[in-house]
Motif scaffolding. Structure first.
Motif, PDB file in Angstrom:
ATOM      1  N   SER A 100       0.854  -1.473   0.393  1.00  0.00           N
ATOM      2  CA  SER A 100      -0.299   0.104  -0.269  1.00  0.00           C
ATOM      3  C   SER A 100       0.757   1.139   0.170  1.00  0.00           C
ATOM      4  CB  SER A 100      -0.575   0.030   1.191  1.00  0.00           C
ATOM      5  OG  SER A 100      -1.520  -1.329   1.182  1.00  0.00           O
ATOM      6  N   PRO A 101       0.375   2.360  -0.533  1.00  0.00           N
ATOM      7  CA  PRO A 101       1.156   3.504  -0.404  1.00  0.00           C
ATOM      8  C   PRO A 101       1.441   3.969   0.837  1.00  0.00           C
ATOM      9  CG  PRO A 101      -0.922   4.071  -2.124  1.00  0.00           C
ATOM     10  CD  PRO A 101      -0.582   2.402  -1.398  1.00  0.00           C
ATOM     11  N   ALA A 102       2.158   4.507   0.826  1.00  0.00           N
ATOM     12  CA  ALA A 102       2.556   5.325   1.997  1.00  0.00           C
ATOM     13  C   ALA A 102       1.476   6.206   2.921  1.00  0.00           C
ATOM     14  CB  ALA A 102       3.638   5.955   2.567  1.00  0.00           C
ATOM     15  N   PRO A 103       0.839   6.669   3.725  1.00  0.00           N
ATOM     16  CA  PRO A 103      -0.277   7.532   3.991  1.00  0.00           C
ATOM     17  C   PRO A 103       0.412   9.179   3.698  1.00  0.00           C
ATOM     18  CG  PRO A 103       0.439   6.195   6.039  1.00  0.00           C
ATOM     19  CD  PRO A 103       0.920   5.968   4.747  1.00  0.00           C
ATOM     20  N   VAL A 104      -0.121  10.036   2.968  1.00  0.00           N
ATOM     21  CA  VAL A 104      -0.202  11.086   2.776  1.00  0.00           C
ATOM     22  C   VAL A 104      -1.098  12.294   3.695  1.00  0.00           C
ATOM     23  CG1 VAL A 104       0.020  13.413   0.797  1.00  0.00           C
ATOM     24  CG2 VAL A 104      -0.074  10.657   1.123  1.00  0.00           C
ATOM     25  N   ASP A 105       0.258  12.998   4.020  1.00  0.00           N
ATOM     26  CA  ASP A 105      -0.130  14.629   5.298  1.00  0.00           C
ATOM     27  C   ASP A 105      -0.748  15.351   4.720  1.00  0.00           C
ATOM     28  OD1 ASP A 105      -0.220  15.680   7.749  1.00  0.00           O
ATOM     29  OD2 ASP A 105       1.413  16.835   7.031  1.00  0.00           O
ATOM     30  N   PHE A 106      -2.180  15.108   4.806  1.00  0.00           N
ATOM     31  CA  PHE A 106      -3.243  16.565   4.723  1.00  0.00           C
ATOM     32  C   PHE A 106      -3.910  17.062   5.691  1.00  0.00           C
ATOM     33  CE2 PHE A 106      -7.095  17.157   2.098  1.00  0.00           C
ATOM     34  CZ  PHE A 106      -6.612  17.932   1.625  1.00  0.00           C
ATOM     35  N   SER A 107      -3.632  18.417   5.398  1.00  0.00           N
ATOM     36  CA  SER A 107      -4.013  19.341   6.269  1.00  0.00           C
ATOM     37  C   SER A 107      -5.079  20.662   5.060  1.00  0.00           C
ATOM     38  CB  SER A 107      -3.041  19.721   7.831  1.00  0.00           C
ATOM     39  OG  SER A 107      -1.978  20.414   6.974  1.00  0.00           O
ATOM     40  N   VAL A 108      -5.625  21.491   6.045  1.00  0.00           N
ATOM     41  CA  VAL A 108      -6.530  22.278   5.242  1.00  0.00           C
ATOM     42  C   VAL A 108      -6.795  23.519   6.803  1.00  0.00           C
ATOM     43  CG1 VAL A 108      -8.694  23.282   3.778  1.00  0.00           C
ATOM     44  CG2 VAL A 108      -7.135  21.142   3.578  1.00  0.00           C
ATOM     45  N   ASP A 109      -6.228  24.675   6.368  1.00  0.00           N
ATOM     46  CA  ASP A 109      -6.366  25.463   7.331  1.00  0.00           C
ATOM     47  C   ASP A 109      -7.448  26.091   6.145  1.00  0.00           C
ATOM     48  OD1 ASP A 109      -6.280  27.317   9.452  1.00  0.00           O
ATOM     49  OD2 ASP A 109      -4.819  28.468   8.604  1.00  0.00           O
ATOM     50  N   LEU A 110      -8.564  26.021   8.227  1.00  0.00           N
ATOM     51  CA  LEU A 110     -10.172  26.673   7.769  1.00  0.00           C
ATOM     52  C   LEU A 110      -9.945  27.786   8.577  1.00  0.00           C
ATOM     53  CD1 LEU A 110     -11.974  23.577   7.849  1.00  0.00           C
ATOM     54  CD2 LEU A 110     -11.222  24.768   5.237  1.00  0.00           C
ATOM     55  N   THR A 111      -9.441  28.836   8.926  1.00  0.00           N
ATOM     56  CA  THR A 111      -9.394  29.485   9.790  1.00  0.00           C
ATOM     57  C   THR A 111      -9.919  31.036   9.563  1.00  0.00           C
ATOM     58  OG1 THR A 111      -7.024  28.724  11.392  1.00  0.00           O
ATOM     59  CG2 THR A 111      -8.220  31.044  11.696  1.00  0.00           C
ATOM     60  N   ALA A 112      -9.622  31.165   8.613  1.00  0.00           N
ATOM     61  CA  ALA A 112      -9.724  31.934   7.165  1.00  0.00           C
ATOM     62  C   ALA A 112     -11.468  31.877   7.047  1.00  0.00           C
ATOM     63  CB  ALA A 112      -9.151  32.708   6.156  1.00  0.00           C
ATOM     64  N   HIS A 113     -11.816  30.769   6.949  1.00  0.00           N
ATOM     65  CA  HIS A 113     -12.898  30.674   6.252  1.00  0.00           C
ATOM     66  C   HIS A 113     -13.851  30.584   7.639  1.00  0.00           C
ATOM     67  CE1 HIS A 113     -16.414  28.832   4.331  1.00  0.00           C
ATOM     68  NE2 HIS A 113     -16.819  27.975   5.229  1.00  0.00           N
ATOM     69  N   GLU A 114     -13.767  29.966   8.614  1.00  0.00           N
ATOM     70  CA  GLU A 114     -14.051  30.437  10.194  1.00  0.00           C
ATOM     71  C   GLU A 114     -14.720  31.649  10.350  1.00  0.00           C
ATOM     72  OE1 GLU A 114     -16.831  29.259  13.146  1.00  0.00           O
ATOM     73  OE2 GLU A 114     -16.455  28.183  11.446  1.00  0.00           O
ATOM     74  N   MET A 115     -13.416  32.333  10.345  1.00  0.00           N
ATOM     75  CA  MET A 115     -14.372  33.774  10.382  1.00  0.00           C
ATOM     76  C   MET A 115     -15.015  34.649   9.614  1.00  0.00           C
ATOM     77  SD  MET A 115     -12.465  34.303  12.816  1.00  0.00           S
ATOM     78  CE  MET A 115     -12.236  35.785  13.204  1.00  0.00           C
ATOM     79  N   GLN A 116     -15.402  34.380   8.637  1.00  0.00           N
ATOM     80  CA  GLN A 116     -16.054  35.099   7.545  1.00  0.00           C
ATOM     81  C   GLN A 116     -17.395  34.049   7.496  1.00  0.00           C
ATOM     82  OE1 GLN A 116     -15.157  33.548   3.695  1.00  0.00           O
ATOM     83  NE2 GLN A 116     -16.505  35.503   3.085  1.00  0.00           N
ATOM     84  N   ARG A 117     -17.493  33.114   8.003  1.00  0.00           N
ATOM     85  CA  ARG A 117     -18.295  32.286   8.725  1.00  0.00           C
ATOM     86  C   ARG A 117     -19.324  32.827   9.437  1.00  0.00           C
ATOM     87  NH1 ARG A 117     -20.641  28.806  11.678  1.00  0.00           N
ATOM     88  NH2 ARG A 117     -19.589  29.019  13.210  1.00  0.00           N
TER      89      ARG A 117
END
Length: 81
Positions: free
Chosen positions: A5-22
Motif C-alpha cells: 500500500s502507498p504510504a499515507p500522505v499528510d493532508f491538512s487544510v487551515d479553515l481559520t479564514a473560512h471560519e471567521m468569514q462564516r
C-alpha cells in the motif's frame, strides 16, 4: 503490480479564514437587534418551564438523570406551572 500500500500522505487544510468569514455572515444574518444575553435568559426560562409541573414519578426520573450527568444540574424545574 506492487502489493504494498502507498504510504499515507499528510493532508491538512487551515479553515481559520473560512471560519471567521462564516461567523461574520452569521452575525450579519442575526442583525443588530440580536441580544445574546436576552436569548440566554429566555432559553433558561424555557428550560425551567419545560421541567416544571412534573409528576412525582417524572421528578424522580428527572433527578436521576441529573445525578447520572445526562441532564445538566441547576435546571431545577421548579417554576410555577
Amino acid at each position: 503490480m506492487c502489493s504494498e500500500s502507498p504510504a499515507p500522505v499528510d493532508f491538512s487544510v487551515d479553515l481559520t479564514a473560512h471560519e471567521m468569514q462564516r461567523r461574520a455572515h452569521v452575525l450579519d444574518a442575526l442583525g443588530p437587534e440580536w441580544d445574546p444575553v436576552a436569548v440566554l435568559r429566555d432559553e433558561e426560562a424555557a428550560q425551567e418551564l419545560l421541567y416544571s409541573g412534573l409528576s412525582e414519578e417524572q421528578r424522580r426520573v428527572y433527578d436521576e438523570l441529573v445525578r447520572a450527568g445526562v441532564l445538566p444540574a441547576g435546571r431545577g424545574g421548579r417554576a410555577a406551572s
